[in-house]
Design a protein around this motif. Structure first.
Motif, PDB file in Angstrom:
ATOM      1  N   UNK A   1       9.202  12.745  27.203  1.00  0.00           N
ATOM      2  CA  UNK A   1       9.963  13.999  27.262  1.00  0.00           C
ATOM      3  C   UNK A   1       9.327  15.084  26.405  1.00  0.00           C
ATOM      4  N   UNK A   2       8.676  14.683  25.318  1.00  0.00           N
ATOM      5  CA  UNK A   2       8.074  15.652  24.410  1.00  0.00           C
ATOM      6  C   UNK A   2       6.627  15.964  24.765  1.00  0.00           C
ATOM      7  N   UNK A   3       6.008  15.155  25.629  1.00  0.00           N
ATOM      8  CA  UNK A   3       4.597  15.349  25.953  1.00  0.00           C
ATOM      9  C   UNK A   3       4.451  16.492  26.951  1.00  0.00           C
ATOM     10  N   UNK A   4       3.596  17.469  26.660  1.00  0.00           N
ATOM     11  CA  UNK A   4       3.507  18.648  27.536  1.00  0.00           C
ATOM     12  C   UNK A   4       2.998  18.346  28.937  1.00  0.00           C
ATOM     13  N   UNK A   5       2.223  17.275  29.112  1.00  0.00           N
ATOM     14  CA  UNK A   5       1.658  16.998  30.428  1.00  0.00           C
ATOM     15  C   UNK A   5       2.326  15.832  31.142  1.00  0.00           C
ATOM     16  N   UNK A   6       3.152  15.100  30.455  1.00  0.00           N
ATOM     17  CA  UNK A   6       3.724  13.890  31.032  1.00  0.00           C
ATOM     18  C   UNK A   6       4.436  14.191  32.339  1.00  0.00           C
ATOM     19  N   UNK A   7       4.174  13.363  33.334  1.00  0.00           N
ATOM     20  CA  UNK A   7       4.852  13.498  34.605  1.00  0.00           C
ATOM     21  C   UNK A   7       4.263  14.559  35.495  1.00  0.00           C
TER      22      UNK A   7
ATOM     23  N   UNK B   1      18.617  14.590  29.883  1.00  0.00           N
ATOM     24  CA  UNK B   1      17.476  15.498  29.836  1.00  0.00           C
ATOM     25  C   UNK B   1      16.219  14.852  30.434  1.00  0.00           C
ATOM     26  N   UNK B   2      16.126  13.535  30.329  1.00  0.00           N
ATOM     27  CA  UNK B   2      14.990  12.822  30.908  1.00  0.00           C
ATOM     28  C   UNK B   2      15.184  12.633  32.408  1.00  0.00           C
ATOM     29  N   UNK B   3      16.368  12.194  32.809  1.00  0.00           N
ATOM     30  CA  UNK B   3      16.642  11.940  34.227  1.00  0.00           C
ATOM     31  C   UNK B   3      16.524  13.207  35.071  1.00  0.00           C
ATOM     32  N   UNK B   4      16.795  14.358  34.481  1.00  0.00           N
ATOM     33  CA  UNK B   4      16.681  15.613  35.221  1.00  0.00           C
ATOM     34  C   UNK B   4      15.225  16.028  35.427  1.00  0.00           C
ATOM     35  N   UNK B   5      14.356  15.604  34.523  1.00  0.00           N
ATOM     36  CA  UNK B   5      12.967  16.073  34.531  1.00  0.00           C
ATOM     37  C   UNK B   5      12.018  15.080  35.163  1.00  0.00           C
ATOM     38  N   UNK B   6      12.347  13.793  35.096  1.00  0.00           N
ATOM     39  CA  UNK B   6      11.446  12.751  35.574  1.00  0.00           C
ATOM     40  C   UNK B   6      12.103  11.901  36.653  1.00  0.00           C
TER      41      UNK B   6
END
Length: 230
Positions: free
Chosen positions: A177-183, A149-154
């Protein structure tokens, strides 16, 4: 036909006036926001410089700053301490023939950059959302951490995979992964002994505490042992 010409001319004038009004509003909001940022800095005992040259050179390496630079112009440069860590925040401008001009860009783009001092130096490490041409244009290489889930998003970009895995796979991955603005509009970049984040837009007081807290939260979740192994 004359009526059509009149309508076209009227439409052009209306467009010009609308753009002028929007620009004036943007300038006014920018001035108000920076005035408030100065007030916040003074109240907290932080230092403020309206213009600096060369102080941001150390952070070069990737956008919004150039790969390399000398005597770069940083505006509204604030330094101080936040949650026990030294920090700086500043506004950086690209395009529009300014000091930091990109020859291929004729429109001013404003960026606000934050940097918080880390417990020690580390290898170049970037965590951000996917971009076009990933794996071809950036420094370093893409590293997958094995968390789907992390590798797909970041995207994690570094030349030191072992450091990235040790620094991120514990508490940092679930936090980002839980932070709304991260990345998305708050990427993180470890550069030497500073952790950075940035967003497109002018410096405003509303974002100072939030962005600095975000960087401190990331640093708090990196295992202390990683700094002694670099």
């Amino acid at each position: 036909m004359p009526m059509l010409m009149i309508l076209l001319v009227f439409g052009m004038f209306a467009l010009v006036i609308t753009m002028f009004v929007r620009n004036r509003r943007s300038v006014t909001r920018g001035l108000q926001g920076r005035a408030e940022a100065i007030r916040v800095a003074q109240e907290r005992g932080w230092s403020y410089q309206a213009n600096t040259y060369g102080l941001v050179d150390r952070l070069c390496g990737m956008a919004p700053l150039p790969k390399r630079g000398s005597n770069l112009h940083g505006r509204h440069y604030i330094t101080g301490e936040f949650r026990g860590r030294a920090f700086c925040a500043f506004e950086y401008t690209t395009g529009a023939g300014g000091v930091n001009d990109d020859p291929g860009n004729d429109q001013a783009v404003f960026w606000t950059v934050f940097a918080v001092t880390a417990p020690g130096p580390g290898p170049e490490l970037v965590v951000r959302r996917p971009q076009a041409l990933d794996g071809m244009t950036q420094r370093g290489r893409l590293v997958e951490l094995g968390v789907p889930e992390f590798d797909e998003t970041f995207r994690v970009i570094t030349d030191d995979e072992a450091f990235a895995r040790t620094a991120l796979t514990g508490e940092v991955v679930p936090f980002l992964a839980a932070h709304p603005r991260a990345g998305k509009d708050a990427p993180v970049r470890l550069h030497n002994d500073e952790l950075l984040t940035w967003y497109q837009g002018r410096l405003s007081p509303q974002g100072i505490d939030e962005r600095l807290a975000y960087l401190c939260d990331v640093l708090d979740r990196i295992p202390p042992r990683v700094w002694s192994t670099v």
